[in-house]
Structures are given as C-alpha cells and as structure tokens.
Design an enzyme around this catalytic site. Structure first.
Site, mmCIF file in Angstrom:
data_model
loop_
_atom_site.group_PDB
_atom_site.id
_atom_site.type_symbol
_atom_site.label_atom_id
_atom_site.label_comp_id
_atom_site.label_asym_id
_atom_site.label_seq_id
_atom_site.Cartn_x
_atom_site.Cartn_y
_atom_site.Cartn_z
ATOM 1 N N GLY A 100 26.787 -30.403 -0.894
ATOM 2 C CA GLY A 100 26.150 -29.884 -2.044
ATOM 3 C C GLY A 100 25.766 -28.399 -2.181
ATOM 4 N NE ARG A 101 21.173 -27.354 1.069
ATOM 5 C CZ ARG A 101 19.799 -27.460 0.300
ATOM 6 N NH1 ARG A 101 19.607 -25.950 -0.019
ATOM 7 N NH2 ARG A 101 19.167 -28.284 -0.163
ATOM 8 C CE LYS A 121 22.506 -26.497 4.905
ATOM 9 N NZ LYS A 121 21.926 -27.133 6.374
ATOM 10 C CG ASP A 133 19.058 -24.322 -6.308
ATOM 11 O OD1 ASP A 133 19.483 -25.011 -5.255
ATOM 12 O OD2 ASP A 133 17.811 -23.857 -6.431
ATOM 13 N NE ARG A 191 27.042 -26.006 7.644
ATOM 14 C CZ ARG A 191 26.219 -27.095 7.478
ATOM 15 N NH1 ARG A 191 25.258 -27.571 8.093
ATOM 16 N NH2 ARG A 191 26.701 -28.031 6.434
ATOM 17 N NE ARG A 198 29.432 -32.820 6.067
ATOM 18 C CZ ARG A 198 27.968 -32.486 6.355
ATOM 19 N NH1 ARG A 198 27.121 -33.497 6.680
ATOM 20 N NH2 ARG A 198 27.500 -31.263 6.373
ATOM 21 C CG ASP A 268 24.626 -37.976 4.444
ATOM 22 O OD1 ASP A 268 24.233 -39.256 4.792
ATOM 23 O OD2 ASP A 268 24.209 -36.914 4.180
ATOM 24 C CG ASN A 269 22.789 -35.629 7.768
ATOM 25 O OD1 ASN A 269 23.278 -35.061 7.066
ATOM 26 N ND2 ASN A 269 21.536 -35.776 7.404
ATOM 27 C CG ASP A 278 24.052 -31.378 7.514
ATOM 28 O OD1 ASP A 278 24.643 -30.288 7.612
ATOM 29 O OD2 ASP A 278 24.404 -32.388 7.075
#
Length: 513
Positions: A100-101, A121, A133, A191, A198, A268-269, A278
């Site tokens: 998402g980011r 990121k 956003d 990063r 994942r 998901d992490n 994350d």
C-alpha cells in the site's frame, strides 16, 4: 550510485499490469501491478547508508542520486511496481492487501552475485493502498531506518535500510486514533532485502484458487532463494515448507535473545525468508515482561505480546500450510511438520538462553531454571538487557543490591533481595556444571548479550531532533547500533528514564504511520 544496474526480478515472470495507474482497487488473478512513485518537489536527504550501498553494489552517493532516493525522475531501465498479497490480521482473514505504501524499484546484483531487492516506502499510493495516500510520516520512517539496521548489527535476520529522506510534504495522521489528526512531516525510506515475499503472497494465490500461479510462485521462490533445496516434484515443496518453518523459528529465537517485540505479527508481515519485516509499532523490551506489547491496537488481548511470539509464529505457519496444501496435498506431513515446530522452537530458544547465561550446553533441569528466572525478572522488574550486562560482572564478593539496584524499575526490598540471592546461588550451582572455563563462559555471554539496544525513548528523542532538522543524535545512535556488543556511549546503557513512562509515541505506539 549505479542505478542503471537495477533489474526487474518479478515483472517478467508473472502476469499483471495496470499501466502505472495508482487507483486503489481489487486486482484478482494478479501478482503485481506496475505503478509509479508520486514524486516530490522538495526532497531533502536525512541519512544515507554508505556501507550498505557499497555492499549491495550501488556504490557511493552523489548529489544527483537524491531524486532516485524518493522515486523522482526514474531512469528508463526501471519499471517500478507493487505486489498483491493477502493476510490474517489479528487472527482474522483480511482478504486482499498488498504493497500500500511500498513500491519496488527492482533488483541489484553485486560483484559477488548477491541479489538485493530495492523498495521505496512512503513514496505514494498504489493499487493496494485501500483508499490511503501511500505516504509515510517522519517518525515511522526514522524508526524503521534505525531499527532495521540495529537488528542487522545485532545479528538478527532482517530487511535493511539504505536511505532516509524528507519528502518536503506534510501528511495528516491521527497517531493514536483518538480523533485528533495532525500535520506531520512526510518521509521516504529505501529498504532492501534479498526478497520481500511474504506468507501473504502465497495465501492470496491460494485463496483465489489460482493454483497454477501459486505453483509458479513457489518454483520461482525455491529457484531464486532456496538453493539448498535439491529435491524435485512434490518433495521440493515439502522441503520448502520445512525450511520456512526452521527459518521462522530461528528468527523468533533471535527476537527473544535481544528482547525485540514486533507488535503486529500478521501473516502479511511474515517474511518467507525468515526476515524481520515491516517495523511498525515494535519495541525493544525495557523491563522484562512476557505480557508486554508496544501496540495500542493489540490491547487488551495482547495477541502479539513478547512471550506469545513463538506460538503466534506457529499459528501463522498453520495459515501458510493451509495455503500450500493444494500443491503439497499431504495433510499428515503438514500436521507433523507444524507439530514438530514447537519442539524445535523451544529447544532452540533454550539453547539460546544457555548462551546468554554462559552455559556451554543445555542440561536436564535447565527448563525449570529458565522458568524460575522469568518469574524473578518480572517480579523484580529487571531491565532485560541490563540484567545480563550486570550478570557478566558478578563476582564472589559482589554485593547484589549494589550490582542490580540501578537496573530495576521498582524498589528492591529485603524480600526481593532474598529472592534474588537465592536465584544467584542456583545460578552459580548451574555454572559449576559447565565443561568450559569461566573465561570461556564469560566470552560466550559477551558475544550473545548486547550492550546497546535501540530503546524507544532514544528513538523518541531522535525523531524530535530530526523533525527540527538536527542529526547529531541520529549519527550517534547509528554509531552505537553498528557496535551493539561494545559500550561506546555509557549514557545509552541505562534503564528507561521515568519521565518517558506512558508517553504516546514512546511507551505506547499505534499502527499509524
């Protein structure tokens, strides 16, 4: 930097192209979507990791590289993209998620053949931003930049950080989700990792019943990231799952060794390579507490508390097993592997604790010793890191109150001192069973127990200073975290000052970033 050497590891293998349009949407049957960073008019470099840049093959930073560090004016050879994945969040199926980011620039291969993926990121919205956003605030970016490098130098498997930049924009965030949104400075980090795959990537393909894509993704993963797997047919997928279990257990054991609490261990992490990924509402532990969670979103259930990280990792692996079942098709194998996970994890964990105490091997009775130690630590409210630092200084003639009084977050009453004295006697008895010398035992402790950890209050101070344009503490912390087994700055080797108790953004953290 050698930006033109960046290649595309994913994009030629799996279908999925949304022509760079960052509209948020559900993208069924897609592994990735091409997308572009938002672009920022007035970026400013805060920090650049020269050592990492040289190591991965990008070379030295030049002023003209600033645009790339925030995703501006990309070279023609780079087609940036975001990936789709799913996940279980706080124990519940969340469906499609995705980057998402985060936006992938591609992959760099250094002169030794080492592959490293590079990812922005905070550089803008993607098709997986879910109406957000895609930006990141300074505070979360500083935290990830510093802690990922701290974990690397501690010897914990992790993603790493190449750069940290102001974007020149402000973003609005409600930090504590209490209806009080504020303008905060925006930032972007780059990063790096061998891969950002994942558990959720495999969960998504399986949930969508895209089994051919799932198998292709597994084959790609094994071929590129698991060279030790030489079996074929279904056996290679079984070996893959066993390997993921082992890597995950080894990573969580390292978290316990240094006192790290992830705070949001959703599937998901979870990295398929067993990397810490994350860095959201994490914390290094100050006072030892198995029930400690730094994440306000995790209250009151404390699903992701420090002491639960082993069992939660096993639960997450169960979800991965469910996702892989259509390919592996062997329920008994999956069940046996997962049931054996707990045995392997706790044996690995206890062997790690042996090293922290200076024991050369795990003996019968050590499990009870460790359990008693955990109870004592919580009752005496001892600082996790400083306890072992002081234990290394223990002598026959040591006065226990003098040795340990400055590492407790409570007053050491006579009753508590008696309990401590009893434990120390048991510890000395256990040390006498070593087959190594006292000097070798001490050396074992010194290379296992860090002298410096990146505590939340130090990060809090650093974020305040960087927000004001100051970088002195940032540089000082960077030097300290690169040498965590040496006491370079004695002022950092103290327990958390009381004035940082119960401060939002320090002792309590949210998922807001």
């Amino acid at each position: 930097m050698n930006i033109k050497d960046i290649k595309q590891p994913f994009i030629e293998t799996f279908p999925g192209d949304f022509s760079g349009n960052p509209m948020q949407r559900i993208t069924p049957k897609v592994v990735f979507s091409t997308t572009l960073p938002a672009g920022f008019e007035s970026p400013q470099l805060i920090a650049f990791n020269e050592k990492l840049s040289d190591e991965i093959g990008l070379g030295k930073f030049e002023d003209t590289d600033l645009d790339f560090l925030v995703g501006n004016n990309l070279p023609a050879n780079i087609q940036s993209y975001a990936t789709a994945y799913a996940g279980h969040q706080f124990g519940n199926w969340a469906g499609q998620l995705g980057d998402g980011r985060a936006i992938l620039a591609g992959e760099i291969i250094n002169s030794s053949g080492q592959k490293t993926e590079i990812q922005w990121k905070g550089s803008g919205a993607t098709p997986y931003s879910r109406h957000a956003d895609g930006r990141a605030v300074l505070r979360s970016s500083v935290r990830e930049y510093l802690m990922s490098e701290a974990m690397y130098h501690l010897g914990v498997p992790t993603t790493r950080a190449l750069s940290l930049c102001f974007t020149g924009e402000n973003v609005i965030r409600d930090m504590m989700y209490d209806g009080n949104p504020q303008n905060e400075k925006g930032a972007v980090i780059i990063r790096t990792a061998e891969s950002f795959l994942r558990f959720g990537h495999y969960e998504l393909a399986s949930a969508q019943r895209e089994y051919n894509t799932l198998q292709e993704l597994l084959d790609y993963t094994i071929q590129n990231y698991f060279p030790e797997i030489i079996s074929s047919d279904t056996e290679k997928y079984k070996d893959f799952f066993k390997n993921v279990c082992t890597r995950t257990a080894d990573m969580i054991t390292e978290w316990f060794r240094v006192g790290f609490v992830h705070g949001v261990m959703n599937t998901d992490n979870m990295s398929i390579l067993g990397l810490t990924i994350d860095y959201g509402p994490y914390s290094m532990m100050d006072e030892y507490d198995l029930n400690f969670t730094p994440n306000t979103t995790d209250l009151p259930g404390r699903r992701y508390a420090f002491g639960k990280q082993g069992q939660i990792s096993q639960w997450n692996l169960w979800q991965l097993a469910n996702a892989l079942h259509p390919i592996i098709k062997d329920e008994k194998f999956l069940e046996d592997t997962l049931n054996n996970y707990g045995t392997y994890f706790w044996e690995t964990h206890d062997k790690m604790l042996c090293k922290k105490f200076g024991f050369d091997e795990l003996l019968e009775g050590d499990e009870e010793f460790f359990s008693n130690w955990q109870g004592l630590m919580q009752e005496l409210q001892f600082d996790h890191t400083l306890f072992f630092n002081q234990l290394e200084k223990l002598k026959v003639e040591s006065d226990l109150k003098s040795l340990f009084k400055d590492i407790s977050y409570t007053d050491l009453t006579d009753d508590l001192l008696k309990k401590l004295a009893h434990f120390i006697e048991k510890y000395k008895e256990r040390l006498s069973k070593n087959s190594i010398s006292k000097e070798e035992s001490l050396h074992l402790m010194q290379k296992t127990n860090p002298k410096f950890i990146l505590r939340n209050y130090l990060l809090y101070q650093c974020i305040d200073e960087v927000n004001e344009g100051k970088t002195e503490l940032l540089k000082k912390l960077t030097h300290a975290l690169e040498n965590p087994y040496h006491e370079i700055y004695p002022e950092f080797s103290v327990k958390r000052p009381g004035n940082y108790d119960d401060i939002s953004g320090c002792s309590t953290l949210s998922c807001s970033s």
